[in-house]
Design a protein around this motif. Sequence first.
Motif, PDB file in Angstrom:
ATOM      1  N   SER A   1       0.836   8.147   9.279  1.00  0.00           N
ATOM      2  CA  SER A   1       1.505   8.611  10.495  1.00  0.00           C
ATOM      3  C   SER A   1       3.018   8.466  10.403  1.00  0.00           C
ATOM      4  O   SER A   1       3.758   9.193  11.060  1.00  0.00           O
ATOM      5  N   SER A   2       3.491   7.521   9.581  1.00  0.00           N
ATOM      6  CA  SER A   2       4.932   7.329   9.441  1.00  0.00           C
ATOM      7  C   SER A   2       5.592   8.400   8.581  1.00  0.00           C
ATOM      8  O   SER A   2       6.821   8.466   8.511  1.00  0.00           O
ATOM      9  N   MET A   3       4.803   9.228   7.923  1.00  0.00           N
ATOM     10  CA  MET A   3       5.375  10.304   7.109  1.00  0.00           C
ATOM     11  C   MET A   3       6.015  11.396   7.951  1.00  0.00           C
ATOM     12  O   MET A   3       6.733  12.240   7.420  1.00  0.00           O
ATOM     13  N   ASP A   4       5.732  11.418   9.261  1.00  0.00           N
ATOM     14  CA  ASP A   4       6.335  12.420  10.130  1.00  0.00           C
ATOM     15  C   ASP A   4       7.815  12.154  10.382  1.00  0.00           C
ATOM     16  O   ASP A   4       8.520  13.027  10.890  1.00  0.00           O
ATOM     17  N   ILE A   5       8.282  10.925  10.051  1.00  0.00           N
ATOM     18  CA  ILE A   5       9.692  10.599  10.276  1.00  0.00           C
ATOM     19  C   ILE A   5      10.541  11.339   9.254  1.00  0.00           C
ATOM     20  O   ILE A   5      10.219  11.355   8.058  1.00  0.00           O
ATOM     21  N   PRO A   6      11.611  11.981   9.669  1.00  0.00           N
ATOM     22  CA  PRO A   6      12.426  12.756   8.720  1.00  0.00           C
ATOM     23  C   PRO A   6      13.111  11.876   7.686  1.00  0.00           C
ATOM     24  O   PRO A   6      13.247  10.665   7.842  1.00  0.00           O
ATOM     25  N   ASP A   7      13.564  12.551   6.607  1.00  0.00           N
ATOM     26  CA  ASP A   7      14.293  11.937   5.492  1.00  0.00           C
ATOM     27  C   ASP A   7      13.439  10.947   4.697  1.00  0.00           C
ATOM     28  O   ASP A   7      13.964  10.205   3.874  1.00  0.00           O
ATOM     29  N   GLY A   8      12.146  10.906   4.965  1.00  0.00           N
ATOM     30  CA  GLY A   8      11.271  10.021   4.205  1.00  0.00           C
ATOM     31  C   GLY A   8      11.478   8.550   4.453  1.00  0.00           C
ATOM     32  O   GLY A   8      10.978   7.707   3.705  1.00  0.00           O
ATOM     33  N   LYS A   9      12.219   8.191   5.512  1.00  0.00           N
ATOM     34  CA  LYS A   9      12.477   6.782   5.792  1.00  0.00           C
ATOM     35  C   LYS A   9      11.252   6.065   6.337  1.00  0.00           C
ATOM     36  O   LYS A   9      11.172   4.840   6.269  1.00  0.00           O
ATOM     37  N   GLY A  10      10.312   6.831   6.907  1.00  0.00           N
ATOM     38  CA  GLY A  10       9.117   6.191   7.437  1.00  0.00           C
ATOM     39  C   GLY A  10       8.302   5.517   6.360  1.00  0.00           C
ATOM     40  O   GLY A  10       7.802   4.395   6.538  1.00  0.00           O
ATOM     41  N   VAL A  11       8.154   6.177   5.209  1.00  0.00           N
ATOM     42  CA  VAL A  11       7.416   5.582   4.096  1.00  0.00           C
ATOM     43  C   VAL A  11       8.145   4.363   3.551  1.00  0.00           C
ATOM     44  O   VAL A  11       7.537   3.327   3.241  1.00  0.00           O
ATOM     45  N   ILE A  12       9.471   4.457   3.437  1.00  0.00           N
ATOM     46  CA  ILE A  12      10.262   3.315   2.950  1.00  0.00           C
ATOM     47  C   ILE A  12      10.144   2.134   3.907  1.00  0.00           C
ATOM     48  O   ILE A  12       9.981   0.980   3.484  1.00  0.00           O
ATOM     49  N   GLY A  13      10.190   2.442   5.218  1.00  0.00           N
ATOM     50  CA  GLY A  13      10.033   1.364   6.193  1.00  0.00           C
ATOM     51  C   GLY A  13       8.666   0.713   6.124  1.00  0.00           C
ATOM     52  O   GLY A  13       8.541  -0.514   6.272  1.00  0.00           O
ATOM     53  N   SER A  14       7.628   1.522   5.882  1.00  0.00           N
ATOM     54  CA  SER A  14       6.279   0.957   5.745  1.00  0.00           C
ATOM     55  C   SER A  14       6.186   0.056   4.527  1.00  0.00           C
ATOM     56  O   SER A  14       5.564  -1.018   4.576  1.00  0.00           O
ATOM     57  N   LEU A  15       6.806   0.469   3.428  1.00  0.00           N
ATOM     58  CA  LEU A  15       6.780  -0.359   2.224  1.00  0.00           C
ATOM     59  C   LEU A  15       7.543  -1.667   2.431  1.00  0.00           C
ATOM     60  O   LEU A  15       7.095  -2.735   1.976  1.00  0.00           O
ATOM     61  N   TRP A  16       8.679  -1.604   3.129  1.00  0.00           N
ATOM     62  CA  TRP A  16       9.409  -2.832   3.443  1.00  0.00           C
ATOM     63  C   TRP A  16       8.568  -3.759   4.326  1.00  0.00           C
ATOM     64  O   TRP A  16       8.580  -4.990   4.148  1.00  0.00           O
TER      65      TRP A  16
END
Length: 456
Positions: free
Chosen positions: A265-280
């Motif tokens: 669901s975090s992949m909907d965030i633009p610039d791909g920051k959602g995936v990076i935030g999930s990994l953090w």
Amino acid sequence: MEWVFIMNRMSSQGSSAAQRRRMALGVVILLLVDVIWVASSELTSYIFKRQDYNKPFFSTFAKTSMFVLYLLGFLLWRPWRQQCTGTLKRRRSAFFADAEAYFTPCTTDSTVNNCLVRSLITPDVLHTSKSSCTSSKKQRVRFSNIMEVRQLPSTQALEAKLSRMSYPAAKDHEAMLRTVGKLTITDVAKISFFFCFVWFLANLSYQEALSDTQVAIVNILSSTSGLFTLILAAIFPSNSSDRFTLSKLLAVALSMGGVALVSLSSMDIPDGKGVIGSLWSLAGAMLYAVYIVMIKRRVDREDKLDIPMFFGFVGLFNLLLLWPGFLLLHYTGLEAFELPSQLVWTYILINGLIGTVLSEFLWLWGCFLTSSLIGTLALSLTIPLSIMADICMQKVRFSWLFFAGAVPVFLSFFIATLLCHYNNWDPVLVGLRRVYAFICRKHRIQRCDMLLQPHA
């Protein structure tokens, strides 16, 4: 430990009404802590995104360094001052030496009798025993002249003395009894030195995640630290209760499924920051699990470690040792060093004092008033609170994948907490055994009916 029994005996003097008031106060404090933590996360996200001060390292360093305020306890808290001056240590040494003197070696019958009278009979009781001996003829009670005396080892001398201490005497030695078995200031400082780096990296990962994605997603993924703790505790067990069970495997699978849905669901965030935030967020949860498991291996019982003193030294070592990180990040271009504005400074100080220092103190106080289980379960309330905060304050719209993943993560947090609290409890294995026994019993009944049919 014997002193635990003494302190429990002293704490059980209150009525049930007082205990209910303590429980109610503890629950209110834990709910307040949940609100503070969610508000702290929202304020951090606001500083990063709305105030254009995206400095996770600076924020983590400033808030973690504020833990040094706990060291003011050496000025305000008398037991800490006594540990520094050595007064409490001398009192403990004298107390233990006096306890060992209870069972000095006895060589003759007269010394045996004297030892027994001094250790078992107070002067008042001795006086009454003499008067009772004079009236023994009237009662016609005869005693044997042969007695058996067994000398206890010196290792049990403290138990003997504590068992004979009255409530006022135990109250006078309350400060000293609380320190029995606790780590010294030097030991606490050494543990804080080794774990301040892991603690800082875990909080830095959380701050990095807040700068890239929503607070609700960060809190949901950060709650998987309990599952990582179960896995690491099974790999590096500190006691027999850390063994891996089918129930823990189910909780891990349930959590991993929820994490996958929330990450999608975090992949909907633009610039791909959602995936990076999930990994953090997952990295922070794993580092926090490493911190929990490793400190449990170093400290076998939680009452041995003075938690406020531990956090105070963590803040001190963070302040003294981690400032070169500013130079490293600045010259590598990862985070340019820049002092915040006066408004942002105010936000960071409020966030650090209330969201970090005060919240940790309140959470420890709430756990003391209730229990460690209730305190841990209260952490799960940050998940729905952060979801409501993002929806109401930041007008965030989450997809159905987010809610579908939040439910199993929320449930797995409860399951992991209960499994950690009730050691060696495996309800899944118990359920499978009962189902297997039921199937076997039914099969035996059917087989017996088949054998009886020809005879009928």
